[in-house]
Design a protein around this motif. Structure first.
Motif, PDB file in Angstrom:
ATOM      1  N   CYS A  57      -0.009  -4.435 -13.575  1.00  0.00           N
ATOM      2  CA  CYS A  57       0.418  -3.540 -12.505  1.00  0.00           C
ATOM      3  C   CYS A  57      -0.010  -4.074 -11.144  1.00  0.00           C
ATOM      4  CB  CYS A  57      -0.065  -2.116 -12.733  1.00  0.00           C
ATOM      5  SG  CYS A  57      -1.765  -1.989 -13.214  1.00  0.00           S
ATOM      6  N   GLU A  59       0.431  -7.532  -8.804  1.00  0.00           N
ATOM      7  CA  GLU A  59       1.177  -8.780  -8.660  1.00  0.00           C
ATOM      8  C   GLU A  59       0.229  -9.864  -8.180  1.00  0.00           C
ATOM      9  OE1 GLU A  59       1.858 -10.111  -5.639  1.00  0.00           O
ATOM     10  OE2 GLU A  59       3.496 -11.489  -6.101  1.00  0.00           O
ATOM     11  N   PRO A 151      -8.111  -3.892   4.379  1.00  0.00           N
ATOM     12  CA  PRO A 151      -6.790  -3.257   4.259  1.00  0.00           C
ATOM     13  C   PRO A 151      -6.775  -2.202   3.145  1.00  0.00           C
ATOM     14  CG  PRO A 151      -6.740  -5.458   3.288  1.00  0.00           C
ATOM     15  CD  PRO A 151      -8.094  -5.298   3.915  1.00  0.00           C
TER      16      PRO A 151
ATOM     17  N   THR B 396       8.287 -21.196  -5.598  1.00  0.00           N
ATOM     18  CA  THR B 396       9.377 -20.234  -5.543  1.00  0.00           C
ATOM     19  C   THR B 396      10.414 -20.534  -4.478  1.00  0.00           C
ATOM     20  OG1 THR B 396       7.733 -18.660  -6.243  1.00  0.00           O
ATOM     21  CG2 THR B 396       9.850 -17.758  -5.600  1.00  0.00           C
ATOM     22  N   PHE B 397       9.950 -21.048  -3.339  1.00  0.00           N
ATOM     23  CA  PHE B 397      10.866 -21.158  -2.217  1.00  0.00           C
ATOM     24  C   PHE B 397      11.530 -22.520  -2.098  1.00  0.00           C
ATOM     25  CE2 PHE B 397       8.238 -17.586  -1.319  1.00  0.00           C
ATOM     26  CZ  PHE B 397       9.206 -16.653  -1.006  1.00  0.00           C
TER      27      PHE B 397
ATOM     28  N   ARG C  49       0.449  -8.587   3.649  1.00  0.00           N
ATOM     29  CA  ARG C  49      -0.609  -8.104   2.750  1.00  0.00           C
ATOM     30  C   ARG C  49      -1.071  -6.706   3.140  1.00  0.00           C
ATOM     31  NH1 ARG C  49      -4.327  -6.412   0.070  1.00  0.00           N
ATOM     32  NH2 ARG C  49      -5.484  -7.585  -1.504  1.00  0.00           N
ATOM     33  N   ASP C  50      -1.209  -6.455   4.447  1.00  0.00           N
ATOM     34  CA  ASP C  50      -1.634  -5.126   4.906  1.00  0.00           C
ATOM     35  C   ASP C  50      -0.628  -4.053   4.500  1.00  0.00           C
ATOM     36  OD1 ASP C  50      -3.886  -6.210   5.969  1.00  0.00           O
ATOM     37  OD2 ASP C  50      -3.287  -6.063   8.061  1.00  0.00           O
ATOM     38  N   SER C  54       4.189  -8.576  -1.479  1.00  0.00           N
ATOM     39  CA  SER C  54       3.783  -9.821  -2.121  1.00  0.00           C
ATOM     40  C   SER C  54       4.027 -11.046  -1.252  1.00  0.00           C
ATOM     41  CB  SER C  54       4.559 -10.003  -3.423  1.00  0.00           C
ATOM     42  OG  SER C  54       4.384 -11.319  -3.901  1.00  0.00           O
ATOM     43  N   THR C  55       3.055 -11.934  -1.228  1.00  0.00           N
ATOM     44  CA  THR C  55       3.166 -13.185  -0.477  1.00  0.00           C
ATOM     45  C   THR C  55       3.108 -14.393  -1.409  1.00  0.00           C
ATOM     46  OG1 THR C  55       0.788 -13.109  -0.165  1.00  0.00           O
ATOM     47  CG2 THR C  55       2.135 -12.270   1.634  1.00  0.00           C
ATOM     48  N   LYS C  56       3.341 -14.155  -2.689  1.00  0.00           N
ATOM     49  CA  LYS C  56       3.298 -15.267  -3.644  1.00  0.00           C
ATOM     50  C   LYS C  56       4.425 -16.248  -3.383  1.00  0.00           C
ATOM     51  CE  LYS C  56       0.944 -14.027  -7.890  1.00  0.00           C
ATOM     52  NZ  LYS C  56       1.053 -13.775  -9.313  1.00  0.00           N
ATOM     53  N   CYS C  57       4.070 -17.517  -3.312  1.00  0.00           N
ATOM     54  CA  CYS C  57       5.110 -18.536  -3.214  1.00  0.00           C
ATOM     55  C   CYS C  57       4.894 -19.653  -4.230  1.00  0.00           C
ATOM     56  CB  CYS C  57       5.221 -19.078  -1.807  1.00  0.00           C
ATOM     57  SG  CYS C  57       3.660 -19.482  -1.039  1.00  0.00           S
ATOM     58  N   LEU C  84      -3.521 -15.134  -2.897  1.00  0.00           N
ATOM     59  CA  LEU C  84      -2.471 -14.598  -2.025  1.00  0.00           C
ATOM     60  C   LEU C  84      -1.157 -15.349  -2.218  1.00  0.00           C
ATOM     61  CD1 LEU C  84      -2.640 -12.473   0.325  1.00  0.00           C
ATOM     62  CD2 LEU C  84      -2.931 -14.377   1.881  1.00  0.00           C
ATOM     63  N   ARG C 386      11.853 -14.954   3.591  1.00  0.00           N
ATOM     64  CA  ARG C 386      12.202 -14.603   2.202  1.00  0.00           C
ATOM     65  C   ARG C 386      11.199 -13.615   1.610  1.00  0.00           C
ATOM     66  NH1 ARG C 386      17.298 -16.186   0.128  1.00  0.00           N
ATOM     67  NH2 ARG C 386      17.904 -17.851   1.526  1.00  0.00           N
ATOM     68  N   MET C 387       9.921 -13.851   1.887  1.00  0.00           N
ATOM     69  CA  MET C 387       8.891 -12.927   1.390  1.00  0.00           C
ATOM     70  C   MET C 387       9.178 -11.514   1.889  1.00  0.00           C
ATOM     71  SD  MET C 387       5.364 -15.022   2.015  1.00  0.00           S
ATOM     72  CE  MET C 387       4.880 -16.425   0.990  1.00  0.00           C
ATOM     73  N   ARG C 390      12.623 -10.188   0.239  1.00  0.00           N
ATOM     74  CA  ARG C 390      12.630  -9.857  -1.197  1.00  0.00           C
ATOM     75  C   ARG C 390      11.797  -8.606  -1.448  1.00  0.00           C
ATOM     76  NH1 ARG C 390       8.512 -14.493  -3.783  1.00  0.00           N
ATOM     77  NH2 ARG C 390       6.715 -13.665  -2.693  1.00  0.00           N
ATOM     78  N   ILE C 392       8.703  -7.521  -2.532  1.00  0.00           N
ATOM     79  CA  ILE C 392       8.077  -7.161  -3.808  1.00  0.00           C
ATOM     80  C   ILE C 392       6.733  -6.498  -3.525  1.00  0.00           C
ATOM     81  CG2 ILE C 392       7.089  -8.054  -5.948  1.00  0.00           C
ATOM     82  CD1 ILE C 392       9.039 -10.434  -5.698  1.00  0.00           C
ATOM     83  N   ARG C 394       2.997  -5.562  -3.958  1.00  0.00           N
ATOM     84  CA  ARG C 394       1.862  -6.214  -4.586  1.00  0.00           C
ATOM     85  C   ARG C 394       1.312  -5.365  -5.724  1.00  0.00           C
ATOM     86  NH1 ARG C 394      -3.607  -6.619  -4.519  1.00  0.00           N
ATOM     87  NH2 ARG C 394      -3.732  -4.679  -3.376  1.00  0.00           N
ATOM     88  N   GLU C 395       1.263  -4.080  -5.499  1.00  0.00           N
ATOM     89  CA  GLU C 395       0.883  -3.181  -6.575  1.00  0.00           C
ATOM     90  C   GLU C 395       2.177  -2.638  -7.139  1.00  0.00           C
ATOM     91  OE1 GLU C 395      -1.620  -1.507  -3.520  1.00  0.00           O
ATOM     92  OE2 GLU C 395      -2.996  -0.903  -5.128  1.00  0.00           O
ATOM     93  N   THR C 396       2.557  -3.198  -8.263  1.00  0.00           N
ATOM     94  CA  THR C 396       3.907  -3.052  -8.771  1.00  0.00           C
ATOM     95  C   THR C 396       4.409  -1.610  -8.770  1.00  0.00           C
ATOM     96  OG1 THR C 396       3.356  -4.901 -10.183  1.00  0.00           O
ATOM     97  CG2 THR C 396       5.426  -3.785 -10.629  1.00  0.00           C
TER      98      THR C 396
END
Lengths: 400, 400, 400
Positions: A57, A59, A151, B396-397, C49-50, C54-57, C84, C386-387, C390, C392, C394-396
């Motif tokens: 839950c 990411e 945050p 991903t990018f 993030r704040d 999601s900032t996953k790349c 991150l 893109r981040m 898209r 997404i 972070r806390e699903t």
């Protein structure tokens, strides 16, 4: 599986709880519904994991673990729980870090929390210090969050302190719930939480304190027994007494292992150090008085040796309900002739219940995960329902 | 890329293997097809990774690493392999943990496995102990899984023991396969696995044992050479002899580095301690006999010093096939004048083959990942095919 | 949020930068636009993030951290930055590894990099060694990549060396940008980078050097002050002078804390060891001359004690612009009466600016992440866009 899972979700929805954004430090600070929610969420997560359904839950995000004591199983339980939910563990290892170099708790708590969701702390060495430390961390986090430094305000999970060991006692409770079929069935059941002989010294009080503080909430007949002088913290004794009265249970203290075992449904024989020794030890540790510690250890081991008959033997087990009480232990147990010459439990008794103690331990990762999840998500039933319905395989290719 | 990848998949599908849910402890416990499958899966994974295509097949889960010895490259290979498949590494560091405190293997193995898919173990210090320990862990896991303690039975990967070093020898084999074009091409090729002088002592026997136990399976002409007294474990010698006979290869033992190098296609000069010294050392280590260990080290280093001419020099390299044999080493090598005054290999020889040894080492993460994947998934060809077809970019990018 | 975020993206697109595949070792090796890009990317990531976006790349991949010194905050900042972006941290802990055993930098750098995207190095103990070491690693990686050993050439991030501390100084700069509203607003602002008394010794020079080397790029009036004898590396002084001239700022050096504080907009009082002491210490450390080190420490502490009046007091703060200069520190500060008897800063001053120093520290994870992202992706604006799009969570489950 579907119906059983749905029943858990439905039960959670009937509960009146307020776990969201609240630290989990002592079981007696939580109401009965809150404890029930933790158990149910743990069961639901185990259900999903046993069926290889993803329970992620988060990411991304960190789960910081801070251990001021050696630990294998709690460390792995915490890491497992974090991985289960999608958090990455980052150890705050004091040998690696600068904490010992005069940093204040206030500062460090913020420095490790910029991207952190959960902080798990184990601090059981100093009497009067562990739980206090966790609350100091909590205040520092409140401050950091309110001032816009963080945050989010990370949740704290007590992984064992000087007063309570809630992840252990809650895993034990879940084991009992499963073993006896329901929390209802625990009413009136007698549990003997007794001291047992060990050739070591300085074992923390948090397990017996956690057990008497928790099991008295569920209408059980809790019998605490220890040799004279091996007292627990007085405040916890009072809490257990109060709990028993309020919840229709019993709480007794005696100095006879045999009496406690008689007619018991469950026995939990485990060594601990006398409260006064722990107090003295805390002073010596703070002063780094090595020779004083050595002397105290010798004295304490000599004192322990007077109570070698406090061993959980087959003979004593015969005194229990039908001779078939459930044996419990937080592990590792001091097994006579195996891990030590004379110890807490006879080898044949331990062997008979060995798998039971493993099952007991196996609930801990899920209990920790449940504490994390309820801390971070306001509606755990909804989260679990979504996990179930999205139905992502943990092993991606098993679905094909 | 597509055709090459498809060829690998097709080859895997022709193999008769049974790696699913089986520990990988010794190469000679696996049939030829199983070894080929590991190589092919490793190649396929490397293919994907080199093209930045995701190879994740676990959505969560732990890979436990247990090192009883220092290690950089194996540690990183294991971590890389785990990350490649989507598992998170959790170190079972015995200094951090309570294992040294009398816990039984049986118990700990279960305690670290509630949510674990793979356990990697490196235990090469005690002769007669490392491989035995891995099997004890395996039995404990079987028991835990059968009793319902564990939702899955984690697979064990031998990251080096007293007998074999399968992740190293299989990475070496993949390097040879790539270097010479195919496994077929290895038939009749002479490999000189020789002792070499080093100013250190107590180096494990598992690398030379692993090499002679594996390369004799593929029709190679394996020449083992070492100074008198530097014997390997007798059982492994017998296995190598048997392998050579059964697979149309050769296996010879001599006491001349020069003879072994003559006409060799591949040389693998590497120091190890004599079997008898390792036996004595194991006894002394168990008894914590520090002065005995010191004396043994001195004696052994003196003995080593008699064989300083066992160095891989340019002159000796001239004896090999066209003077161009492939030099191999598991790294780090003791390079004369670089990492020590006099050592296993002359600087100019090492420098010439340095990049080759790096390429050799680079296969290890993929070999480990292949061992993990085949242990957890019944049909590796299908898994790889899906990875290829779903075509998720690792970065991903980069896809945009 | 959308407009503010879009403004950041737009600004990045106007910059002429070349950060892709370039190590980040010294701020003065980067052009102004490149420094601005790092700041903007850090701001954008913090924004996301704040807002729990999601900032996953990276879908997988390792970020190796190598610390040759104790560290809490940099370790956590690096771990946070990696998490991150989706990279997993693997520590190259020299105590655990074989690096101390004679492996060459060249070899180890490749061995840890087969599946690695980023290597973060902190090496600030030896004058003349830390930055040099990072460049050696870089060359080894170039070689490994060019020779086909590595599928990618990992980027290096300097987490503190003997010359510069770019993740600190850039986080400090971002703090100033936020505090004063823009980089434009920093023009003409006076910053007093001053030595301060501390009862410890051997603190690295990289923070003051990093500050004077960076802040002179942005038209600030940088005043360096320290007691005679506490010189910094001469080359960095020259760089700062040159920077000031080229960027319309000022750079002055004095030996009076009071003079430097006068009319300052910002003060940064921090202890460091004299350049010559660090030089001597480096020699002694290399020779493992314990008694020499002990004597040097004593001598140095005695020398320090002559300058106990170099403390940041309320009285001195009154000299600053309107008595309200911004106090900065890289933490942990030596606070008089708190972490030591007499130290760098008076308790009341530190307490007034405590939250400001936390905010300052809070930018570091994002600065590191920005250095990682710009190293691995050619077009950071596109990645960030893109981040954002898209979107997404972070806390699903917060999205439901």
């Amino acid at each position: 599986m579907k119906q059983e899972f749905q029943k858990i979700i439905n039960k959670i929805e009937t509960l009146k709880t307020n776990l969201y954004n609240k630290d989990f430090l002592l079981t007696w600070e939580k109401n009965l519904d809150e404890l029930k929610e933790i158990l149910l969420v743990a069961e639901a997560l185990k259900h999903l994991r046993d069926n290889n359904i993803s329970t992620k839950c988060f990411e991304s995000g960190l789960a910081v673990s801070q251990f001021r004591d050696q630990s294998t199983r709690t460390r792995f339980s915490f890491a497992s729980a974090s991985n289960l939910l999608g958090l990455e563990v980052q150890d705050l290892d004091e040998e690696k870090s600068q904490i010992a170099h005069g940093e204040t708790v206030r500062e460090t708590s913020n420095m490790i929390s910029f991207l952190t969701d959960i902080i798990g702390i184990r601090d059981d060495m100093y009497l009067g210090a562990g739980n206090t430390y966790m609350r100091e961390v909590g205040k520092a986090l409140d401050n950091g969050f309110n001032e816009g430094v963080l945050p989010q305000r990370p949740g704290i999970v007590n992984l064992q302190c000087d007063i309570d060991h809630p992840t252990q006692s809650m895993a034990d409770l879940l084991h009992l719930k499963k073993h006896f079929g329901s929390l209802e069935n625990l009413k009136g059941k007698r549990i003997a939480m007794t001291w047992a002989y060990s050739p070591s010294y300085g074992k923390p009080l948090s397990v017996p304190q956690g057990i008497i503080g928790l099991m008295t909430r569920f209408g059980m007949d809790v019998q605490l027994a220890y040799p004279e002088g091996y007292d627990l913290i007085q405040e916890v004794i009072e809490i257990a007494s109060k709990n028993a009265i309020e919840n229709g249970g019993k709480f007794g203290v005696s100095h006879s292992m045999t009496d406690a075992f008689r007619n018991a449904d469950i026995v939990y024989p485990k060594s601990w150090a006398p409260f006064k020794v722990m107090e003295e030890r805390t002073k010596l540790l703070k002063n780094k008085d090595i020779s004083g510690l050595k002397k105290l250890e010798e004295k304490c081991l000599l004192q322990n040796a007077n109570f070698k008959d406090w061993e959980c033997t087959e003979e004593k087990m015969k005194l229990t309900k039908n001779g078939e009480a459930l044996y419990m232990h937080c592990l590792p147990a001091d097994i006579s002739g195996v891990s030590c010459k004379e110890g807490e439990v006879q080898e044949s008794v331990f062997e008979k219940y060995r798998i039971q103690t493993y099952l007991e331990a196996g609930y801990k990762p899920y209990i920790i995960a449940a504490m994390m999840l309820t801390n971070r998500f306001e509606n755990s039933a909804k989260v679990l329902d979504r996990m179930f319905k999205r139905n992502i395989s943990r092993e991606t290719f098993k679905v094909f």
